[in-house]
Design an enzyme around this catalytic site. Structure first.
Site, PDB file in Angstrom:
ATOM      1  N   ASP A 120     -11.302 -39.334 -26.855  1.00 18.26           N
ATOM      2  CA  ASP A 120      -9.991 -39.187 -27.477  1.00 18.26           C
ATOM      3  C   ASP A 120      -9.150 -38.222 -26.656  1.00 18.26           C
ATOM      4  O   ASP A 120      -9.599 -37.124 -26.335  1.00 18.26           O
ATOM      5  CB  ASP A 120     -10.143 -38.668 -28.911  1.00 18.26           C
ATOM      6  N   HIS A 127       3.147 -33.837 -30.009  1.00 17.74           N
ATOM      7  CA  HIS A 127       1.998 -33.507 -30.858  1.00 17.74           C
ATOM      8  C   HIS A 127       1.298 -32.242 -30.358  1.00 17.74           C
ATOM      9  O   HIS A 127       0.974 -31.345 -31.149  1.00 17.74           O
ATOM     10  CB  HIS A 127       1.013 -34.672 -30.891  1.00 17.74           C
ATOM     11  N   GLU A 193      -4.847 -39.087 -37.795  1.00 17.25           N
ATOM     12  CA  GLU A 193      -4.148 -39.089 -36.519  1.00 17.25           C
ATOM     13  C   GLU A 193      -3.891 -40.541 -36.149  1.00 17.25           C
ATOM     14  O   GLU A 193      -4.829 -41.323 -35.979  1.00 17.25           O
ATOM     15  CB  GLU A 193      -4.953 -38.361 -35.426  1.00 17.25           C
ATOM     16  N   GLU A 195      -3.081 -43.352 -33.689  1.00 19.23           N
ATOM     17  CA  GLU A 195      -3.274 -43.459 -32.251  1.00 19.23           C
ATOM     18  C   GLU A 195      -3.399 -44.924 -31.847  1.00 19.23           C
ATOM     19  O   GLU A 195      -3.586 -45.808 -32.677  1.00 19.23           O
ATOM     20  CB  GLU A 195      -4.553 -42.715 -31.818  1.00 19.23           C
ATOM     21  N   ASP A 225      -7.808 -41.480 -36.190  1.00 20.91           N
ATOM     22  CA  ASP A 225      -8.770 -40.411 -35.900  1.00 20.91           C
ATOM     23  C   ASP A 225      -8.716 -39.399 -37.056  1.00 20.91           C
ATOM     24  O   ASP A 225      -8.065 -38.365 -36.970  1.00 20.91           O
ATOM     25  CB  ASP A 225      -8.390 -39.761 -34.560  1.00 20.91           C
ATOM     26  N   ARG A 229      -8.878 -30.586 -40.904  1.00 19.79           N
ATOM     27  CA  ARG A 229      -8.223 -29.486 -40.192  1.00 19.79           C
ATOM     28  C   ARG A 229      -8.887 -28.141 -40.444  1.00 19.79           C
ATOM     29  O   ARG A 229      -8.869 -27.265 -39.567  1.00 19.79           O
ATOM     30  CB  ARG A 229      -6.747 -29.406 -40.590  1.00 19.79           C
ATOM     31  N   GLN A 232     -11.955 -28.095 -38.295  1.00 13.47           N
ATOM     32  CA  GLN A 232     -11.523 -28.074 -36.888  1.00 13.47           C
ATOM     33  C   GLN A 232     -11.058 -26.678 -36.461  1.00 13.47           C
ATOM     34  O   GLN A 232     -11.421 -26.197 -35.388  1.00 13.47           O
ATOM     35  CB  GLN A 232     -10.389 -29.088 -36.703  1.00 13.47           C
ATOM     36  N   LYS A 245     -14.006 -34.051 -36.633  1.00 13.86           N
ATOM     37  CA  LYS A 245     -13.488 -35.374 -36.282  1.00 13.86           C
ATOM     38  C   LYS A 245     -14.537 -36.472 -36.241  1.00 13.86           C
ATOM     39  O   LYS A 245     -14.193 -37.645 -36.295  1.00 13.86           O
ATOM     40  CB  LYS A 245     -12.822 -35.298 -34.910  1.00 13.86           C
ATOM     41  N   THR A 249     -14.118 -42.591 -37.491  1.00 18.31           N
ATOM     42  CA  THR A 249     -12.919 -42.963 -36.747  1.00 18.31           C
ATOM     43  C   THR A 249     -12.702 -44.442 -37.020  1.00 18.31           C
ATOM     44  O   THR A 249     -13.605 -45.250 -36.784  1.00 18.31           O
ATOM     45  CB  THR A 249     -13.108 -42.731 -35.230  1.00 18.31           C
ATOM     46  N   GLU A 350       1.431 -32.154 -39.131  1.00 13.99           N
ATOM     47  CA  GLU A 350       2.770 -32.039 -38.550  1.00 13.99           C
ATOM     48  C   GLU A 350       3.836 -32.493 -39.548  1.00 13.99           C
ATOM     49  O   GLU A 350       4.874 -31.850 -39.700  1.00 13.99           O
ATOM     50  CB  GLU A 350       2.883 -32.913 -37.300  1.00 13.99           C
TER      51      GLU A 350
END
Ligand code: MN
Length: 403
Positions: A120, A127, A193, A195, A225, A229, A232, A245, A249, A350
């Site tokens: 990844d 971002h 996420e 992607e 993904d 948080r 992480q 993570k 996925t 975000e």
């Protein structure tokens, strides 16, 4: 080629017309076959090759996934694509082909390929800047390496799952700055996420030169993904993402061949400072893929893939430049796709600015991070030939209580 020219009854604007032809692996009961989508139907490619309707050199016969076909390389990819186009556009083939078509809604969609390794990246400047501000407040948001190489990490191939698979809320360690010691429990800051992932067809036990991208990469899928948080933030320094993570996925069931995305090619943003020679392409381009993110059915973001700083060709050149081998089925994802405005961000950390700006869903309820029972669906389309759109379908998943 417009959709109107097929003998199938498709609208011109159908994102799965003959200009697209995304591949899949589908099943019924204990059986599984490779397939290709046309409109809202799937052609069984093992059956089609078995009846000599297409010539794939045996790449579909007896196969349950697309791996053998992906490994066959561009001449076979193009021959099959041309053969399928001929089957779907020439009325005399209708009698032979129609019995091999199944409704998408009547089959089980499986992982389209066996995932080999999973990487990844982190290639959206917007971002990376947003996450830098949120994770390292007060510091430079972009670290010094970011504009010199496509930053990435190796993820966990074994927990890549197909769209529709539930996502149990992960457990783990978390420690906020005010906590004296870490605690253990279910993630309270579960995120997404959005992607785009690229899939290697032809393997190489050597660095892949940047201009050989199309000789090795077969196609693209949508990727979510999922990211915890709180896990992480506590674990990621100094070696990067790990358990925050790797729990799941999700990818879309439709593998869109790069041959369907030629009209979507778009110049990539200029790079300053200049990159090292192994990252310089003769043709520096990305893809104009428009993503949409739905949270329990509410459209909350429209991330633009075209703005990514690092291109898929640069990512593959970089991930192999040390001599790391590639295998058929290697999946490498772009990193979260975020544009410059809040309604173009590809993650909820975000979108809600670390939970300080809750989103209002259509049912009137507010959200910051994911709740049990929440469903996130990411869709995308890209320009096709003659004003058509190329559909990626969707990648969707629902959060369930911790296992
Ligand atoms: Mn990611």
């Amino acid at each position: 080629m417009s959709a109107a020219e097929t003998w199938l009854e498709l609208a011109d604007e159908d994102p799965f017309g003959v200009h697209n032809l995304p591949y899949c692996a589908f099943g019924q009961d204990r059986f599984r076959w490779p397939g290709v989508r046309i409109g809202d139907r799937i052609l069984n490619l093992a059956a089609a090759e078995g009846r000599d309707l297409i010539d794939a050199g045996g790449a579909f016969l007896g196969q349950a996934t697309l791996n053998r076909f992906m490994s066959a390389g561009p001449p076979v990819w193009r021959r099959v694509r041309e053969g399928l186009t001929e089957l779907f556009t020439t009325p005399r083939h209708r009698e032979a082909v129609e019995p091999l078509l199944l409704a998408v809604g009547d089959v089980r969609l499986d992982l389209p390929f066996e995932v080999a390794d999973y990487v990844d990246f982190y290639s959206s400047q917007e971002h990376a800047t947003n996450l830098g501000r949120l994770f390292r407040p007060g510091g430079e948001p972009l670290l010094p390496n970011w504009k010199h190489l496509p930053v990435g990490y190796h993820g966990r191939a074994g927990t890549v799952v197909v769209s529709g698979t539930d996502v149990p809320r992960p457990h783990g360690q978390r420690k906020s700055p005010d906590d004296p010691v870490p605690t253990f429990g279910p993630s309270a800051r579960l995120d997404i996420e959005a992607e785009v992932g690229f899939v290697v067809g032809v393997p190489l036990q050597a660095p892949v030169p940047i201009d050989d991208f199309r000789a090795h990469v077969f196609g693209a899928v949508l990727v979510n993904d999922w990211s915890a948080r709180d896990l992480q933030a506590w674990e990621y320094q100094p070696l990067g993402p790990f358990l925050g993570k790797s729990f799941r996925t999700s990818i879309s069931p439709w593998l869109v061949p790069l041959d369907a995305l030629d009209a979507a090619r778009a110049p990539a943003p200029p790079q300053d400072p200049a990159v090292l020679p192994y990252l310089r392409a003769a043709d520096h381009y990305g893809y104009d893929i428009e993503l949409e993110v739905f949270w329990n059915g509410t459209l909350v973001s429209r991330p633009p893939f075209a703005g990514l700083y690092w291109t898929p060709a640069q990512q593959l050149a970089h991930l192999t430049v040390n001599g790391a081998w590639t295998r058929t089925g290697d999946l490498y994802a772009s990193g979260t796709v975020s544009g410059p405005t809040p309604d173009q961000t590809g993650s909820f950390i975000e979108r809600t600015w670390n939970g300080t700006h809750p989103l209002q869903l259509a049912d009137g309820t507010p959200r910051t991070f994911l709740l049990d029972g929440d469903t996130v669906t990411i869709t995308a389309t890209a320009p096709g030939p003659s004003g058509t759109r190329v559909g990626f379908g969707e990648v969707t998943g629902t959060i369930t209580k911790p296992e």
